[in-house]
Each structure stands twice: as C-alpha cells, then as structure tokens.
Design an enzyme around this catalytic site. Sequence first.
Site, PDB file in Angstrom:
ATOM      1  N   GLU A  81     -33.545  33.389  -9.989  1.00  0.00           N
ATOM      2  CA  GLU A  81     -34.757  33.017  -9.243  1.00  0.00           C
ATOM      3  C   GLU A  81     -35.993  33.641  -9.877  1.00  0.00           C
ATOM      4  O   GLU A  81     -36.047  34.859 -10.065  1.00  0.00           O
ATOM      5  CB  GLU A  81     -34.609  33.493  -7.789  1.00  0.00           C
ATOM      6  CG  GLU A  81     -35.749  33.054  -6.901  1.00  0.00           C
ATOM      7  CD  GLU A  81     -35.543  33.484  -5.431  1.00  0.00           C
ATOM      8  OE1 GLU A  81     -34.381  33.593  -4.990  1.00  0.00           O
ATOM      9  OE2 GLU A  81     -36.554  33.712  -4.767  1.00  0.00           O
ATOM     10  N   LYS A 255     -32.734  38.670   3.098  1.00  0.00           N
ATOM     11  CA  LYS A 255     -32.404  37.914   1.874  1.00  0.00           C
ATOM     12  C   LYS A 255     -33.285  38.403   0.719  1.00  0.00           C
ATOM     13  O   LYS A 255     -32.838  38.573  -0.403  1.00  0.00           O
ATOM     14  CB  LYS A 255     -32.596  36.412   2.121  1.00  0.00           C
ATOM     15  CG  LYS A 255     -32.134  35.520   0.984  1.00  0.00           C
ATOM     16  CD  LYS A 255     -33.174  35.285  -0.093  1.00  0.00           C
ATOM     17  CE  LYS A 255     -32.669  34.338  -1.150  1.00  0.00           C
ATOM     18  NZ  LYS A 255     -33.585  34.204  -2.296  1.00  0.00           N
ATOM     19  N   ASP A 271     -19.170  44.244  -7.334  1.00  0.00           N
ATOM     20  CA  ASP A 271     -18.670  43.204  -6.439  1.00  0.00           C
ATOM     21  C   ASP A 271     -19.777  42.903  -5.422  1.00  0.00           C
ATOM     22  O   ASP A 271     -19.880  43.552  -4.381  1.00  0.00           O
ATOM     23  CB  ASP A 271     -17.408  43.714  -5.738  1.00  0.00           C
ATOM     24  CG  ASP A 271     -16.800  42.680  -4.807  1.00  0.00           C
ATOM     25  OD1 ASP A 271     -17.495  41.704  -4.461  1.00  0.00           O
ATOM     26  OD2 ASP A 271     -15.628  42.845  -4.425  1.00  0.00           O
ATOM     27  N   HIS A 369     -44.782  32.344  -7.038  1.00  0.00           N
ATOM     28  CA  HIS A 369     -43.463  31.772  -7.275  1.00  0.00           C
ATOM     29  C   HIS A 369     -43.585  30.470  -8.075  1.00  0.00           C
ATOM     30  O   HIS A 369     -42.877  30.261  -9.047  1.00  0.00           O
ATOM     31  CB  HIS A 369     -42.792  31.511  -5.931  1.00  0.00           C
ATOM     32  CG  HIS A 369     -41.377  31.073  -6.044  1.00  0.00           C
ATOM     33  ND1 HIS A 369     -40.366  31.948  -6.335  1.00  0.00           N
ATOM     34  CD2 HIS A 369     -40.805  29.862  -5.921  1.00  0.00           C
ATOM     35  CE1 HIS A 369     -39.229  31.304  -6.377  1.00  0.00           C
ATOM     36  NE2 HIS A 369     -39.468  30.025  -6.133  1.00  0.00           N
TER      37      HIS A 369
END
Length: 412
Positions: A81, A255, A271, A369
């Site tokens: 991203e 998030k 992991d 962004h």
Amino acid sequence: MGSSIPAFYQKDRRGRLDALRAAAGLDDEDIATLESAGGITFGEADAMIENAVGTFSSPLGIATNFVVNGSDVLVPMVIEESSVVAAASKGAKAARAAGGFVAEAGAPHVIGQIQVVGAVAGDAESRVAAGTQRILDAANAKSRTLAAMGRGARSVSCRRITADDGEQLVVELVVDSGEAMGANITNSMCEAAAPIVEELTGGRVLLRILSNYSEQRTVRVTATFRGNDASTVDDMLLAYQLAKHDTYRAVTHNKGIMNGIVAVASAMGQDVRAIEAAAHAYASRGGSYSSLTAWSKNADGNLAGSLEVPLGVGTVGGISKIHPTVRVCAKIMHATSASGLACIIGSAGLAQNYAAMHALVTTGIQAGHMRLHAKNLAIAAGATLGQASDIAEQMIRESDISEARARQILGS
Ligand code: MEV
C-alpha cells in the site's frame, strides 16, 4: 547509525542503497540481496511450503527518523500500500523531536493449551497440581536449548470451560520461549505432556496447541508528538474519541496501526496472522472492540500517544535465519533480541496511527495517498514504467487521479 537521512525519498534506488549501506553498515552481499528479486530462490520456496510453483515479491521500503528507546533505527517495511512508509517516517519525525519512542516488551511467555474432554475427575485440578513437575519435565525434554538457557516450560494451571454440552478442562502450560516466537516448541511440549495430563485427569486429551493470544507479550509504547497547532491537537483528540467509542471507526483506526505493525513484522519474516489475531482480541479485552492506542494532550499542549498490543515475535526460528532478505532487514534494524524487535514493531504501529489521524483531520487521507497511488493507476491503465511518472504528474497537476484518466492520457 543515524535514522534521519535527509531527502531519502528523493534519492534513486542506488542513492538509497548507498545511504542504507553507510547508515546500517551493510556489506556487498547484503546490498546484492536487496537488489535481488524477492530474496528467495524457488528451491528455498519449495522447501518452505507445499505445492510451490513460484515466489511472490512485494515492495520493501525503509522508514526513516525512528528513535526507539534512545537509539536511532531504520525500519524496513514490506507492504503493497502506498503512503504507509511515508506515514511511518512522518510520524517518527514528529516523535523524534521529543526524544522518540519509549517502549517495553512483556516476557516472551507462550501459553500452550491441552484440552481435556470426557469424564474428567472431580479433583483433576489438584491431581494436575501434584503432577506439575512430571508435566514440566516431559515438556522440557523437548528442548535442550531452552532448558540450557534456563527457559522452557515454567508453570502449569487448569481452567474449567463451560461448553454447550457440559464442562471441559483446559490444562495450560506457560512456556518461556526466549528469543523465539515459540509456536513450534510450545506445540511439541503440549503433545509431549498430553499422556501425563490424560493419566492425571482421567479425561481424553483432544487439542494440544499454543494460544496465539500472547497477552503476556504485550508491548507498551509511548511517545510525544511535536509540531502541531492547538486546533490540530484538539481535532486529533476528537478523532481518537470516535475510535475509542465506536467499533466501526476502531476497526479502521486499528487497521492503520496494523499497517505499521504488519509491514515491519513481514520484513522480519514473522507470523503476521498470529500478530493480527492477538491484536484484535486485545482490542476487545474490555468487552467491546476499541482503539489499541490512547491519546491525550500533555502539559505543553503536545499530543501524547500510547499503544498496547501483544506481539509474539522472534529473532530465531521460523524463517528468520533462512530468508536472505529477512537476515538483511534484521541487520538494518540491529534486531538481535525478540523484545527489541517487538519494541520497534510497536513503535511503527504508533507512528502510523499518529500519521493517519493527522492526515485525516487536516488534508484528508486521499491527498497524499492518491499522489503516491497515481503511478500504480497509470501502470494499471497500461502505461510502461517509463511512461508512468509523466502520466502520474499530469494527473496530479489536473487533480484528476484515476485509472480512467490515465487510460485517456495514454490513448491521446
Ligand atoms: C489506510 O490503510 C489506513 C487508514 O484508514 C487508517 C485510519 O483511518 O486511521 C488511513
């Protein structure tokens, strides 16, 4: 090693690699690994998973400006991203002005669960307590390395669970996994201890597996972020309140935190599914899902942020010594201990949350962004790498950043 490298993002790849070599003390072999496509050969991939048919690369970037517990650190991030590496660097810069991140990692204790079903003896708990040493000995026989380091299985306890069709017993081992994430050794220890648990409880052992809810490995990070006017600080606090009190916002807020955490953890071959699962359980520990960070204003009017999140990470085991790029990332970060690594990963999460909230209450998230994403859109529209920069620039000039516009420019 300085982590504030002037205009790092404006350099070309060679310039960035040269700066990284100098700042992190990389050698020719490290640089060659970073220049290779993805770092692992097909043979290595084939040894890692079943049915392998290829390898899959992702971008690896370096976040700058981090100071964690008084030391400068360059932070490798693997993420697809755009904006995430820039946001982490920006958050770290605002924290750097006030001394950076202060972080502390909990003990590397992993819980191993042994589920006992069927006719469990009424006095199973006291029998397990009396048999603790036998259970620990069976478990610790599985790792001479941990035992030699004075680590390994430490304690045994029992919990009764009320299931839909009656009671079950869970016997839990606490394993000090040292520098390892500890999943494999904990699972092996649970399996080794299971026959003794069956004998002591009279029940039937079913599951023998670690819990990824690595609560005891919680990292606590704090930082003060300077450089904001009073109204931005107040708006960020209002934004935080929504994340604290509303699950819909909290999920997106967290998030953003995970953008930082998962990107650094991925660069270190951790992991990340286990990290995500534990983080979201932790976010719900108060009974409803809420923000993993907390924000307030300090006496000077600056933003003070803190993050608490369980991070079950390791610097040995897993693919840490197998994946060549992971080895170089560890060298870049000077990540020699699991607790040090957890502190850096947590700092990236807090930096990311700061930068996301700052962008959201000021310019909005799309401005930065979409600028960064413009090149991706041009490539998706069919532009070559050579054409993509010019098309992206034109779309930014026109304030019309979309795949459709990129297609139009390409066709004109
Ligand atoms: C985007 O990947 C992450 C954000 O949505 C996080 C947030 O809203 O706080 C910007």
